[in-house]
Design a protein around this motif. Structure first.
Motif, short mmCIF file in Angstrom:
data_model
loop_
_atom_site.label_atom_id
_atom_site.label_comp_id
_atom_site.label_asym_id
_atom_site.label_seq_id
_atom_site.Cartn_x
_atom_site.Cartn_y
_atom_site.Cartn_z
N THR A 32 0.85 -1.28 0.12
CA THR A 32 0.01 0.05 0.07
C THR A 32 0.88 1.27 -0.09
OG1 THR A 32 -0.24 -0.07 2.26
CG2 THR A 32 -1.91 -1.11 1.12
N LYS A 33 2.00 1.20 -0.58
CA LYS A 33 2.90 2.30 -0.64
C LYS A 33 2.09 3.63 -1.54
CE LYS A 33 5.97 0.81 2.01
NZ LYS A 33 6.50 1.66 2.99
N HIS A 34 1.33 3.14 -2.37
CA HIS A 34 0.79 4.29 -3.12
C HIS A 34 -0.60 4.09 -3.09
CE1 HIS A 34 4.75 5.21 -4.65
NE2 HIS A 34 4.99 3.86 -4.70
N SER A 35 -1.41 3.02 -2.69
CA SER A 35 -2.69 3.08 -2.59
C SER A 35 -3.32 2.14 -1.75
CB SER A 35 -3.38 2.48 -4.11
OG SER A 35 -2.91 1.32 -4.24
N LEU A 36 -4.41 2.58 -1.15
CA LEU A 36 -5.21 1.53 0.03
C LEU A 36 -5.96 0.55 -0.58
CD1 LEU A 36 -5.33 1.97 2.83
CD2 LEU A 36 -7.43 3.28 2.73
N PRO A 37 -6.07 -0.58 -0.13
CA PRO A 37 -6.67 -1.59 -0.69
C PRO A 37 -8.21 -1.66 -1.08
CG PRO A 37 -5.92 -2.31 1.26
CD PRO A 37 -5.57 -1.01 0.85
N LYS A 38 -8.87 -2.18 -1.77
CA LYS A 38 -10.26 -2.08 -1.76
C LYS A 38 -10.88 -2.62 -0.75
CE LYS A 38 -10.60 -0.03 -5.77
NZ LYS A 38 -11.33 1.28 -5.84
N ASP A 98 -21.04 0.69 2.95
CA ASP A 98 -19.99 0.40 1.89
C ASP A 98 -19.44 1.85 1.08
OD1 ASP A 98 -19.83 -2.39 2.51
OD2 ASP A 98 -21.02 -2.79 0.79
N GLU A 99 -20.39 2.46 1.04
CA GLU A 99 -19.98 3.75 0.21
C GLU A 99 -19.30 4.69 1.10
OE1 GLU A 99 -22.41 7.93 -1.61
OE2 GLU A 99 -23.48 6.08 -0.44
N SER A 100 -19.66 4.80 2.52
CA SER A 100 -18.78 5.46 3.72
C SER A 100 -17.47 4.96 3.61
CB SER A 100 -19.83 5.71 4.87
OG SER A 100 -20.93 6.43 4.50
N ARG A 101 -17.37 3.78 3.80
CA ARG A 101 -16.19 3.13 3.83
C ARG A 101 -15.36 3.39 2.66
NH1 ARG A 101 -19.27 -0.86 6.59
NH2 ARG A 101 -19.45 -2.06 4.56
N ASN A 102 -15.66 3.12 1.67
CA ASN A 102 -14.89 3.69 0.27
C ASN A 102 -14.61 5.02 0.23
OD1 ASN A 102 -15.20 0.95 -0.56
ND2 ASN A 102 -17.04 1.41 -1.76
N ALA A 103 -15.48 6.19 0.87
CA ALA A 103 -15.18 7.34 0.95
C ALA A 103 -13.93 7.61 1.73
CB ALA A 103 -16.24 8.24 1.09
N MET A 104 -13.71 6.92 3.03
CA MET A 104 -12.75 7.05 3.98
C MET A 104 -11.41 6.56 3.36
SD MET A 104 -14.19 8.11 6.66
CE MET A 104 -12.83 7.61 7.96
N ARG A 105 -11.49 5.55 2.71
CA ARG A 105 -10.28 4.90 2.03
C ARG A 105 -9.83 6.13 0.91
NH1 ARG A 105 -13.25 -1.04 1.32
NH2 ARG A 105 -13.65 -1.37 3.49
N GLU A 106 -10.61 6.43 0.19
CA GLU A 106 -10.29 7.36 -0.84
C GLU A 106 -9.69 8.56 -0.36
OE1 GLU A 106 -9.45 8.96 -4.65
OE2 GLU A 106 -10.18 6.97 -4.14
N LEU A 107 -10.19 9.08 0.62
CA LEU A 107 -9.63 10.18 1.30
C LEU A 107 -8.30 9.95 2.02
CD1 LEU A 107 -12.63 11.79 2.87
CD2 LEU A 107 -10.92 13.18 1.36
N SER A 108 -8.23 8.89 2.53
CA SER A 108 -6.84 8.30 3.12
C SER A 108 -5.88 8.24 2.01
CB SER A 108 -7.08 6.94 3.91
OG SER A 108 -7.97 7.19 4.88
N ASN A 109 -6.30 7.61 0.88
CA ASN A 109 -5.32 7.57 -0.58
C ASN A 109 -4.74 8.79 -0.82
OD1 ASN A 109 -4.71 4.99 -0.99
ND2 ASN A 109 -6.75 4.91 -2.14
N GLN A 110 -5.63 9.86 -0.88
CA GLN A 110 -5.23 11.35 -1.33
C GLN A 110 -4.34 11.89 -0.14
OE1 GLN A 110 -8.99 13.50 -2.40
NE2 GLN A 110 -9.97 11.65 -3.18
N LEU A 111 -4.74 11.85 0.84
CA LEU A 111 -3.87 12.21 1.92
C LEU A 111 -2.23 11.59 2.13
CD1 LEU A 111 -4.21 14.63 4.05
CD2 LEU A 111 -5.07 12.87 5.49
N MET A 112 -2.27 10.65 1.66
CA MET A 112 -0.92 9.72 1.84
C MET A 112 0.21 10.80 1.36
SD MET A 112 -1.85 5.81 0.82
CE MET A 112 -0.15 5.40 0.72
N LYS A 113 0.40 11.35 0.23
CA LYS A 113 1.40 11.92 -0.27
C LYS A 113 1.65 13.47 0.42
CE LYS A 113 -1.33 14.34 -3.92
NZ LYS A 113 -1.26 14.65 -5.32
N TYR A 114 0.88 13.83 1.39
CA TYR A 114 1.06 15.02 2.13
C TYR A 114 1.43 14.36 3.51
CZ TYR A 114 -1.53 17.37 -1.37
OH TYR A 114 -2.13 17.79 -2.69
#
Length: 247
Positions: A32-38, A98-114
């Motif tokens: 998960t260095k670049h993305s959070l698993p589905k 599921d929609e909320s969990r996916n949104a949490m993962r997507e936000l976490s993915n976006q925040l990683m590079k910061y």
């Protein structure tokens, strides 16, 4: 209230033991260095009272004042969205959609590079509060039909205590941690203690190991006031797990 407490004790302690033994038997590979698993599976938290482990030199989190204003603004915007969503959905991720969990993962993915550089080396000190956990078990604070307050108290560079409080009931999972590299922290579970009104009811050995992969660590604005600052930590344990320390 007594029936509630007794139910919690019966329901919660076996959960801790089964999680720890499962984590001990199961090898988890992180990619998960670049993305959070589905799909995210399960998470644990932990703590001990003394340790002979050698400590690693860590660093104090600092605000990213040397970054461009646009970079800081985007970092704060994403962290604010993540904090707001944590507040809206609550700490137990398995009870949301599921929609909320996916949104949490997507936000976490976006925040990683910061994230701060070498996030595993950013110091863990004093008390942290659980904001969100996708663990299906007690580490999220779920005690039967009830929700307990979850904290992590980092005693020193090695020992920490994961605690769940529900009224006069307090459950602690003692653990040790060790930095593996710049992005990962290994945890080992030692002991479970159950107290009621400060009186110790149960103390038992707890075995198990896990790894916290650091997705984001950094100082960001909090939600309570315009001047509030928090140390936000987003991890895979391997479930998505988000904690904060108020500064």
């Amino acid at each position: 209230h007594l029936v509630t407490i007794l139910y919690a004790i019966v329901a919660y302690v076996p959960v801790i033991s089964s999680f720890a033994s499962f984590h001990q038997r199961t090898h988890v590979a992180f990619h998960t260095k670049h993305s959070l698993p589905k799909a995210v599976t399960f998470q644990l938290w932990s703590t001990p009272e003394s340790s002979s482990k050698s400590t690693t030199i860590t660093k104090t989190a600092e605000e990213p004042d040397n970054k461009p204003p646009e970079w800081i603004q985007e970092r704060n915007r994403l962290s604010n969205k993540l904090l707001e969503r944590c507040r809206d959905v609550g700490q137990i991720g398995t009870k949301t959609s599921d929609e909320s969990r996916n949104a949490m993962r997507e936000l976490s993915n976006q925040l990683m590079k910061y994230s701060d550089d070498d996030p595993a080396f950013v110091q863990l000190t004093q008390e942290h509060e659980l904001l969100y956990s996708e663990s299906p078990g007690g580490s999220s604070g779920a005690i039967g039909p009830f929700v307990g307050q979850v904290t992590q108290n980092f005693v020193n560079e090695v020992d920490f205590v994961n605690g769940v409080s529900l009224g006069p009931l307090n459950i602690q999972l003692m653990a040790e941690r060790d930095i593996l590299d710049s992005g990962r922290i290994k945890v080992e579970f030692r002991e479970t203690v159950v107290k009621f009104l400060g009186l110790e009811l149960v103390r038992k050995e707890t075995n198990g190991k896990g790894v916290w992969e650091q997705l984001f660590v950094g100082i960001v604005p909090g939600l309570e006031s315009k001047d509030e600052k928090i140390l936000l930590r987003v991890m895979l344990t391997p479930s998505l797990f988000i904690i904060q320390q108020k500064l």
